[in-house]
Write an enzyme that holds these catalytic residues in place. Structure first.
Site, short mmCIF file in Angstrom:
data_model
loop_
_atom_site.label_atom_id
_atom_site.label_comp_id
_atom_site.label_asym_id
_atom_site.label_seq_id
_atom_site.Cartn_x
_atom_site.Cartn_y
_atom_site.Cartn_z
CE LYS A 24 -8.36 -10.53 -16.13
NZ LYS A 24 -7.88 -11.91 -15.84
CE LYS A 61 -3.65 -6.58 -8.77
NZ LYS A 61 -2.59 -7.27 -7.89
CB CYS A 72 3.62 -6.11 41.96
SG CYS A 72 3.57 -7.96 41.41
CE LYS A 103 -3.08 -3.16 -6.52
NZ LYS A 103 -1.62 -3.13 -6.50
CB SER A 139 1.60 -4.31 -14.91
OG SER A 139 1.13 -3.73 -13.70
CG LEU A 140 -3.94 -6.11 -14.23
CD1 LEU A 140 -4.36 -6.74 -13.28
CD2 LEU A 140 -4.93 -5.76 -15.42
CB ALA A 178 -0.90 -0.17 1.09
CD GLU A 179 4.02 1.59 4.33
OE1 GLU A 179 4.13 2.36 5.41
OE2 GLU A 179 4.33 0.60 4.26
CE1 TYR A 180 7.11 0.45 -6.05
CE2 TYR A 180 4.77 -0.38 -6.63
CZ TYR A 180 6.29 -0.16 -6.85
OH TYR A 180 6.55 0.02 -8.12
N1 LIG Z 1 6.36 -3.16 -1.22
C1 LIG Z 1 7.10 -2.91 -2.26
O1 LIG Z 1 7.96 -2.46 -1.99
C2 LIG Z 1 6.69 -3.21 -3.67
C3 LIG Z 1 7.33 -2.78 -4.61
C4 LIG Z 1 6.93 -2.91 -5.91
C5 LIG Z 1 5.79 -3.68 -6.42
N2 LIG Z 1 5.02 -3.80 -5.23
C6 LIG Z 1 3.62 -4.48 -5.38
O2 LIG Z 1 3.57 -5.27 -6.42
C7 LIG Z 1 2.46 -4.90 -7.36
C8 LIG Z 1 2.83 -4.29 -8.57
O3 LIG Z 1 2.94 -5.05 -9.24
P1 LIG Z 1 2.07 -5.53 -10.57
O4 LIG Z 1 2.57 -5.14 -11.52
O5 LIG Z 1 2.02 -7.12 -10.58
O6 LIG Z 1 0.68 -4.71 -10.47
P2 LIG Z 1 -0.30 -5.12 -9.60
O7 LIG Z 1 -0.36 -5.95 -8.48
O8 LIG Z 1 -1.20 -4.17 -9.88
O9 LIG Z 1 -1.41 -6.20 -10.91
C9 LIG Z 1 -1.04 -6.70 -11.83
C10 LIG Z 1 -0.84 -8.36 -11.68
O10 LIG Z 1 -1.81 -8.98 -10.90
C11 LIG Z 1 -2.05 -10.20 -11.02
N3 LIG Z 1 -3.02 -10.73 -11.14
C12 LIG Z 1 -3.55 -11.31 -10.11
N4 LIG Z 1 -4.87 -11.81 -10.02
C13 LIG Z 1 -5.06 -11.54 -11.30
C14 LIG Z 1 -6.24 -11.82 -12.20
N5 LIG Z 1 -7.50 -12.44 -11.71
N6 LIG Z 1 -6.22 -11.54 -13.60
C15 LIG Z 1 -5.40 -10.73 -14.04
N7 LIG Z 1 -4.00 -10.47 -13.34
C16 LIG Z 1 -4.08 -10.80 -12.03
C17 LIG Z 1 -1.44 -10.63 -12.27
O11 LIG Z 1 -0.13 -11.35 -11.95
C18 LIG Z 1 -1.00 -9.26 -13.05
O12 LIG Z 1 0.39 -9.11 -13.53
C19 LIG Z 1 1.48 -4.29 -6.35
O13 LIG Z 1 0.80 -5.01 -5.67
C20 LIG Z 1 2.64 -3.33 -5.79
O14 LIG Z 1 2.26 -2.94 -4.28
C21 LIG Z 1 5.19 -3.67 -4.21
#
Ligand SMILES: NC(=O)c1ccc[n+]([C@@H]2O[C@H](COP(=O)([O-])OP(=O)(O)OC[C@H]3O[C@@H](n4cnc5c(N)ncnc54)[C@H](O)[C@@H]3O)[C@@H](O)[C@H]2O)c1
Length: 795
Positions: free
Chosen positions: A333, A159, A457, A357, A122-123, A74-76
């Site tokens: 989708k 998700k 105590c 989210k 990604s999404l 969430a912070e990211y």
């Molecule tokens: N904590 C940290 O430091 C840090 C750093 C980088 C990224 N992140 C985390 O990683 C994620 C970002 O990465 P991201 O590019 O995967 O983006 P994202 O989490 O926003 O979503 C894309 C991904 O969701 C997945 N997904 C899960 N269920 C799905 C479904 N039913 N249909 C389609 N896709 C599905 C797929 O793998 C897809 O690639 C975020 O949650 C982010 O917070 C965290």
């Protein structure tokens, strides 16, 4: 081809690293570009932007390459959201190399690089209902323009909080598995993925495409994650932080035998390249893949409107902790492939799908200290004192650590940055330390040592009985912490139900140390001096001296005068904002006031709460005997046993005089409780407490109403759901005073189930077992006339 990625056949390694230094280099390019383009971004904004670029890139490396995030998702998300916002408002600042343009991270060198046949995206993230609405309207409008008259249908899916994976099947044989990597190039994890039982090595049936790229999410099911973590804890190893990191870490093991030991699963959520497979929609694809033996999610639905999407979001937000796996949101989708193609992609995300989210349940914060809580029965439990953090909608400052073994197993040091989690109504939990941030701060960290003596105590703690890891303070009578807890318990709803004797009031009466600041630096000296509180300096700062109550025995003898000078420590607030400083303030009496010369004017009247407290104490004296029994804090004696005791004996004197065997024979009591009652009455101060309460007028006998008919003699009745005329306690009381047994669960022995509004599983069980179910009206009839008219046919 995406940015800076080596062409097909070129090893990916040459274009590494993407780490912080790489980002700095890219920043250089960005700044050069700025000289040639006009920009209205202020220097401050540019500085913020540059800082963010660097920070976000650092987190991408930690998360995607090392499986060791430094902050919560969430912070990211907040950081990257801000970055996107700046770029949207000042496109001249952004470059193709910005971390906002990346899909995940650079593949690790530990694995061979794999080029995906089709790019993995990604999404787009949506964080609120209004963002979702904007996205939805835009997609609908764009489709209307390109394909007039076609209304989209939407596939809504959970998700999954796992790791994206791409599986390549040739003629139905699994030949390769790869992580998403940067979307174009992933890491070859075939050997590891082959160990996952859910993933077929051969597809079912005969007619498969020549080449099929299946995308999905690998995850560790929540239940398996908990069990797996418990085995780690049991064998003295630190538990894994969360199922997502557990899945990612498991797949990126060098040794497939290790991956094989991890309980992993997968659900598919799309396809990439496919030759000879031409489904026309996303949901049809899932049906085909399922027929071939690939695992598909049971939670997917097709909906037709924004309202239905919203409904799906709400439903799963409620259920989010009862699912097979962890989720962090919902993916929406467009179902139809032709419509998907019309909407197309950006360089990073498809325009036909988005991820909504949910509110975050994990955040990072600092573990400031570990202290111990001493409970009502003397159990000493360590808890974490945290820097205030907002999680799952509430502010968290404390989290229980259960016992010293748990502290050890979590591997946290005082001073660590820790990841905390609060899921729904569940109490907050410390997941573990963020290890990389220890670097350079080693001398600020210290190991937690469980105390030998009671922190309240000073009495030497006693170990629990065999198999019990807990330590207890044996000084029940005068340990102030145990006394506070017992007094708070007396006021609780299940005991004497004294609303004004809540947690704060209970502590104020018994513990002059209440919420004392951690150290002297946090004391507001000026406020302390002008407060008029009588304080003495202790080891950790000043403490008010004498408690009003030294034993709960005196509770009903309290007078308003006794509580006049009770101070509690409170955080000093100015203009509604906390100052971080603490000062004593009067609790039961109106606030002290200062005159123009700075002289303290003595308070003159009790607060409304105090007036209420004394009124309620008077009323409490009239409570039924079972509530008085609960209020005594006899181990194992809760409301059920107390009701059984009071209906069997009707007076405290008789219970006190009964021997163990006799007590044990009472339905609802049994040997353990009987022994505990005898033990309790063998202690002098306990007997004095009962005598003092009786002398103060607390009722020690149940009034036997000769007029109440014993209509329910020998019957067991379960009340479920909410009734209109009776509260839960009142319905129980009505059953017991008529000679019946008020049970909490339905079994073959249940004679009647009374079902009010929102009755759930107990009603279902009654129907299953054929137990007669009554509504409220019939219940009243049963109370008045007995069970004759509902006698079962087979009786
Ligand atoms: N904590 C940290 O430091 C840090 C750093 C980088 C990224 N992140 C985390 O990683 C994620 C970002 O990465 P991201 O590019 O995967 O983006 P994202 O989490 O926003 O979503 C894309 C991904 O969701 C997945 N997904 C899960 N269920 C799905 C479904 N039913 N249909 C389609 N896709 C599905 C797929 O793998 C897809 O690639 C975020 O949650 C982010 O917070 C965290």
């Amino acid at each position: 081809m995406g940015r800076g990625v080596a062409g097909a056949g070129h090893p990916r390694r040459s274009s590494r690293p993407i780490a912080v230094s790489g980002v700095k280099a890219r920043l250089g390019q960005v700044t050069t570009a700025q000289h040639t383009e006009a920009t209205d971004a202020s220097p401050e904004l540019r500085e913020e932007y540059a800082g963010l670029v660097e920070e976000v890139a650092r987190h991408q490396v930690a998360y995607h390459q090392k499986d060791a995030p430094l902050i919560s998702d969430a912070e990211y998300d907040q950081l990257i959201h801000r970055l996107r916002k700046i770029e949207a408002e000042h496109p001249e600042l952004a470059s193709a190399d910005s971390p906002t343009q990346q899909v995940g991270g650079t593949p690790s060198e530990a694995f061979s690089p794999v080029e995906h046949l089709r790019r993995m995206y990604s999404l787009e993230d949506l964080f609120s209902s209004s963002e979702l609405r904007t996205w939805y309207d835009r997609a609908v409008a764009s489709l209307e323009k390109q394909r007039p008259g076609e209304k989209p249908r939407w596939l809504v899916e959970l998700k999954i909080d796992g790791l994206a994976i791409s599986l390549l099947y040739r003629h139905g044989e699994l030949v390769r598995a790869a992580t998403r990597g940067d979307g174009t190039t992933g890491e070859d994890v075939t050997h590891n993925v082959r160990t996952i039982k859910d993933i077929p090595h051969h597809l079912v049936g005969d007619h498969h495409p020549e080449e099929l790229e299946v995308r999905g999410e690998i995850f560790m099911p929540s239940e398996a994650f908990n069990t797996f973590n418990q085995t780690l804890i049991d064998s003295g190893k630190p538990p894994l932080a969360n199922p997502r990191n557990a899945a990612a870490g498991s797949i990126r093991q060098k040794d497939p035998a290790k991956t094989a030991q991890r309980p992993l699963s997968m659900f598919v959520h799309g396809i990439g390249a496919r030759s000879g497979l031409e489904p026309t929609s996303q949901h049809q694809t899932y049906e085909t893949l399922e027929a071939w033996g690939l695992p598909v999610s049971p939670y997917t639905a097709i909906v037709e409107s924004f309202e239905e999407i919203q409904q799906y979001l709400d439903t799963y937000e409620q259920k989010r902790h009862d699912l097979i796996h962890e989720i962090d949101g919902v993916v929406i989708k467009v179902d139809d492939f032709a419509q998907q193609r019309s909407l197309g992609h950006t360089s990073r995300v498809p325009r036909w799908a988005a991820a909504y989210k949910y509110a975050p349940e994990e955040v990072t914060t600092r573990l400031l200290d570990i202290r111990e809580h001493v409970g009502r029965t003397g159990r000493v439990t360590p808890y974490a004192v945290l820097r205030k953090a907002k999680v799952a909608g509430s502010e968290v400052q404390r989290a229980t650590l259960h016992n010293q073994d748990v502290v050890k197993a979590k591997g946290v040091l005082i001073g660590d940055d820790v990841m905390i989690r609060k899921a729904g109504d569940v109490i907050p939990e410390v997941l573990g330390p963020v290890l990389p941030t220890r670097e350079g701060r080693e001398n600020e960290l210290r190991e937690y040592v469980f105390p030998e003596r009671c922190p309240a105590c000073g009495t030497v703690l006693a170990p629990g009985k065999e198999g019990d890891v807990d330590y207890r303070c044996p000084n029940a009578e005068s340990c102030p912490a145990q006394l506070s807890e017992r007094v708070v318990h007396i006021g609780s709803r299940g005991a004497l139900d004294i609303e004004a004797l809540g947690y704060e009031a209970g502590l104020a009466l018994t513990n002059p140390d209440m919420r004392r600041p951690i150290d002297a630096d946090h004391i507001d000296q000026e406020a302390l001096e002008t407060s008029g509180a009588s304080v003495a300096w202790g080891a950790e700062g000043p403490t008010d001296q004498t408690p009003v109550l030294r034993s709960e025995a005196g509770l009903f003898d309290l007078t308003a005068d006794d509580v006049k000078d009770v101070y509690v420590w409170r955080e000093v607030r100015k203009g509604g904002e906390s100052t971080g400083k603490w000062a004593p303030s009067l609790y039961f009496w109106t606030k002290p006031q200062w005159d123009r010369n700075g002289e303290l004017k003595k308070p003159s009247e009790p607060t409304a709460n105090t007036v209420q407290l004394f009124e309620e104490l008077q009323k409490a004296k009239e409570q039924p005997l079972w509530r008085v029994l609960v209020a005594l804090s006899i181990r194992h004696v809760g409301p059920t046993a107390s009701r059984a005791l009071s209906s069997a004996y009707g007076s405290m004197e008789k219970i006190r005089a009964a021997d163990e065997e006799e007590l044990a024979g009472i339905d609802g009591v049994g040997p353990v409780i009987a022994a505990s009652i005898r033990e309790w009455f063998s202690v002098d101060w306990h007997c004095r407490l009962v005598d003092q309460w009786a002398a103060a007028g607390v009722r020690m006998e149940d009034e036997v109403d000769e007029n109440t008919p014993r209509t329910l003699e020998g019957l067991t009745v379960v009340v479920t759901g909410s009734l209109e005329e009776y509260s839960r306690d009142e319905s129980k009381e009505a059953i017991i005073t008529r000679g019946g047994r008020a049970a909490g669960s339905v079994s073959n022995k249940t004679d009647f189930v009374v079902a009010g509004a929102n009755a759930g599983s107990k009603l279902a069980k009654a129907e299953q077992l054929g137990v007669p179910v009554l509504d409220e009206e019939q219940f009243i009839e049963l109370l008045n006339k007995g069970p004759e008219q509902w006698k079962r046919a087979d009786d």
